[in-house]
Write a protein that holds these residues in place. Structure first.
Motif, mmCIF file in Angstrom:
data_model
loop_
_atom_site.group_PDB
_atom_site.id
_atom_site.type_symbol
_atom_site.label_atom_id
_atom_site.label_comp_id
_atom_site.label_asym_id
_atom_site.label_seq_id
_atom_site.Cartn_x
_atom_site.Cartn_y
_atom_site.Cartn_z
ATOM 1 N N GLU A 286 0.830 -1.197 0.000
ATOM 2 C CA GLU A 286 0.000 0.000 0.000
ATOM 3 C C GLU A 286 0.865 1.248 0.000
ATOM 4 N N SER A 287 0.376 2.287 -0.635
ATOM 5 C CA SER A 287 1.083 3.565 -0.615
ATOM 6 C C SER A 287 1.162 4.082 0.818
ATOM 7 N N GLY A 288 2.241 4.794 1.107
ATOM 8 C CA GLY A 288 2.432 5.354 2.431
ATOM 9 C C GLY A 288 2.900 4.363 3.467
ATOM 10 N N ILE B 15 10.540 4.404 -8.115
ATOM 11 C CA ILE B 15 9.173 4.618 -7.668
ATOM 12 C C ILE B 15 8.503 5.542 -8.670
ATOM 13 N N ASP B 16 7.440 5.053 -9.292
ATOM 14 C CA ASP B 16 6.692 5.833 -10.289
ATOM 15 C C ASP B 16 7.595 6.369 -11.395
ATOM 16 N N GLY B 17 8.550 5.556 -11.822
ATOM 17 C CA GLY B 17 9.422 5.931 -12.923
ATOM 18 C C GLY B 17 10.442 7.001 -12.598
ATOM 19 N N GLY B 18 10.641 7.304 -11.320
ATOM 20 C CA GLY B 18 11.572 8.356 -10.916
ATOM 21 C C GLY B 18 13.018 7.900 -10.924
ATOM 22 N N GLN B 19 13.840 8.595 -10.137
ATOM 23 C CA GLN B 19 15.262 8.314 -10.121
ATOM 24 C C GLN B 19 15.538 6.936 -9.533
ATOM 25 N N VAL B 20 16.661 6.350 -9.965
ATOM 26 C CA VAL B 20 17.062 5.045 -9.461
ATOM 27 C C VAL B 20 17.659 5.206 -8.064
ATOM 28 N N ARG B 21 17.173 4.379 -7.140
ATOM 29 C CA ARG B 21 17.708 4.350 -5.785
ATOM 30 C C ARG B 21 18.315 2.970 -5.532
ATOM 31 N N VAL B 22 19.224 2.916 -4.578
ATOM 32 C CA VAL B 22 19.940 1.668 -4.284
ATOM 33 C C VAL B 22 19.824 1.365 -2.800
ATOM 34 N N TYR B 23 19.603 0.077 -2.489
ATOM 35 C CA TYR B 23 19.495 -0.323 -1.089
ATOM 36 C C TYR B 23 20.073 -1.733 -0.951
ATOM 37 N N PRO B 24 20.832 -2.014 0.111
ATOM 38 C CA PRO B 24 21.445 -3.336 0.250
ATOM 39 C C PRO B 24 20.440 -4.393 0.683
ATOM 40 N N VAL B 25 20.618 -5.612 0.185
ATOM 41 C CA VAL B 25 19.833 -6.756 0.648
ATOM 42 C C VAL B 25 20.735 -7.852 1.206
ATOM 43 N N THR B 26 22.023 -7.537 1.382
ATOM 44 C CA THR B 26 22.933 -8.380 2.144
ATOM 45 C C THR B 26 23.700 -7.475 3.099
ATOM 46 N N ALA B 27 24.330 -8.092 4.075
ATOM 47 C CA ALA B 27 25.153 -7.353 5.029
ATOM 48 C C ALA B 27 26.397 -8.175 5.335
ATOM 49 N N ARG B 28 27.420 -7.515 5.847
ATOM 50 C CA ARG B 28 28.641 -8.201 6.237
ATOM 51 C C ARG B 28 28.738 -8.235 7.759
ATOM 52 N N VAL B 29 28.989 -9.404 8.292
ATOM 53 C CA VAL B 29 29.219 -9.543 9.730
ATOM 54 C C VAL B 29 30.616 -10.118 9.940
ATOM 55 N N GLN C 139 9.249 -0.503 -9.338
ATOM 56 C CA GLN C 139 10.032 -1.310 -10.275
ATOM 57 C C GLN C 139 11.386 -1.584 -9.638
ATOM 58 N N MET C 140 11.886 -2.826 -9.750
ATOM 59 C CA MET C 140 13.168 -3.131 -9.122
ATOM 60 C C MET C 140 13.920 -4.231 -9.857
ATOM 61 N N TRP C 141 15.221 -4.261 -9.619
ATOM 62 C CA TRP C 141 16.103 -5.319 -10.083
ATOM 63 C C TRP C 141 17.250 -5.413 -9.084
ATOM 64 N N PHE D 221 5.589 -3.932 -9.657
ATOM 65 C CA PHE D 221 4.529 -4.110 -8.666
ATOM 66 C C PHE D 221 3.646 -2.871 -8.652
ATOM 67 N N ASP D 222 2.338 -3.074 -8.783
ATOM 68 C CA ASP D 222 1.385 -1.984 -8.624
ATOM 69 C C ASP D 222 1.085 -1.795 -7.140
ATOM 70 N N ILE D 223 0.860 -0.553 -6.741
ATOM 71 C CA ILE D 223 0.670 -0.207 -5.337
ATOM 72 C C ILE D 223 -0.792 0.156 -5.091
ATOM 73 N N ASN D 224 -1.387 -0.466 -4.094
ATOM 74 C CA ASN D 224 -2.769 -0.145 -3.731
ATOM 75 C C ASN D 224 -2.865 1.282 -3.198
#
Length: 277
Positions: A57-59, A92-106, A131-133, A155-158
């Motif tokens: 959902e949005s928000g 998000i909604d075709g805007g700028q590309v953002r980057v976020y980690p989905v792994t971490a180093r311990v 949209q993501m990759w 993914f469409d957002i409710n």
């Protein structure tokens, strides 16, 4: 995590982002569990399939659970252990590309290990499409991508109804627009310029966080971040069907590494209060 190791690994960037944004790594042999968080989860399974747990959902925040086995080519190591990492890149909604980690180093017993972790993306109240990759890299220069065969994951957002918006502006004014109703929703739109203190960085990334605190009718206090890195993110709060008023206030602090710095925006201790129809 040893600060002197920063230049050697792409995982340092991921770890710094995780620390700044409040995402925590799961054990290396475990699938992250979203139980009790209430946020929907996008699962990207080892067999190449995807599934959605909950309703996006949005928000609201959405969690990204990516199995590193989907990108297994880049697995560089060095004298300290693993030196590879995986991130989600998204629009998000075709805007700028953002980057976020989905792994971490311990680090344990002097050895670095890359582990799976949940990425958490905060969606704006007016978000309609995600949209993501995914990108895997290591310090040798290896690069690989998971892009759903070039189409990217879509993914469409409710869009639940939002009836009121509380805006906290940099000039210290506050405005409420729309109708704040029982059973409705309220958007909190907070300008970070109101709390300029504690703007610490960690390895080049913003390490500070502004949290919105709120409660209905003097009840339990809840909180949620209103920034992601240096970017302000409006949030949506659902209004209980029997609520009479809402109180809000805000704090800024440095979750990691902790510095002890904090500041409040609470209308001089009175809190910002809005009546609910």
């Amino acid at each position: 995590m040893t600060m002197s190791r920063m230049p050697r690994s792409v995982l340092t960037v991921a770890a710094a982002l995780i620390a700044a944004a409040g995402v925590f790594a799961a054990p290396a042999d475990a699938s992250p569990s979203p139980a009790g968080t209430g946020a929907p989860v996008l699962h990207f399974h080892a067999d190449g399939s995807t599934s959605v747990e909950g309703v996006i959902e949005s928000g609201r925040p959405v969690q990204i659970d990516f199995d590193p086995a989907r990108l297994s080519k880049c697995r560089g190591t060095d004298e300290y252990g693993d030196s590879w990492g995986i991130s989600v890149q998204y629009r998000i909604d075709g805007g700028q590309v953002r980057v976020y980690p989905v792994t971490a180093r311990v680090t344990a017993d002097g050895t670095d290990t890359t582990v799976r972790s949940l990425g958490i993306l905060q969606l704006r109240p007016d978000t309609r499409h995600l949209q993501m990759w995914f990108v895997g890299e290591d310090r040798t220069g290896c690069h690989e991508e998971d892009t759903d065969h070039g189409a990217n994951y879509q993914f469409d957002i409710n869009q639940p109804p939002v009836l009121a918006r509380a805006t906290y502006q940099a000039d210290w004014s506050e405005t409420l627009t729309g109708s704040l109703r029982q059973g409705g929703a309220l958007v909190i739109d907070y300008d970070p310029a109101r709390l300029p203190q504690c703007r610490t960085t960690y390895r080049g990334y913003p390490a500070w966080q502004i949290d919105a605190f709120y409660r209905f009718d003097g009840g339990p206090v809840r909180s949620t971040p209103v920034n992601q890195g240096a970017e302000a993110i409006p949030i949506r709060i659902d209004v209980p069907a029997n609520a009479q008023q809402i109180e809000t206030w805000f704090t800024i602090g440095v979750p990691y590494p902790p510095t002890g710095c904090s500041a409040y925006d609470s209308d001089y201790g009175k809190n910002y209060t809005f009546s609910i129809d």
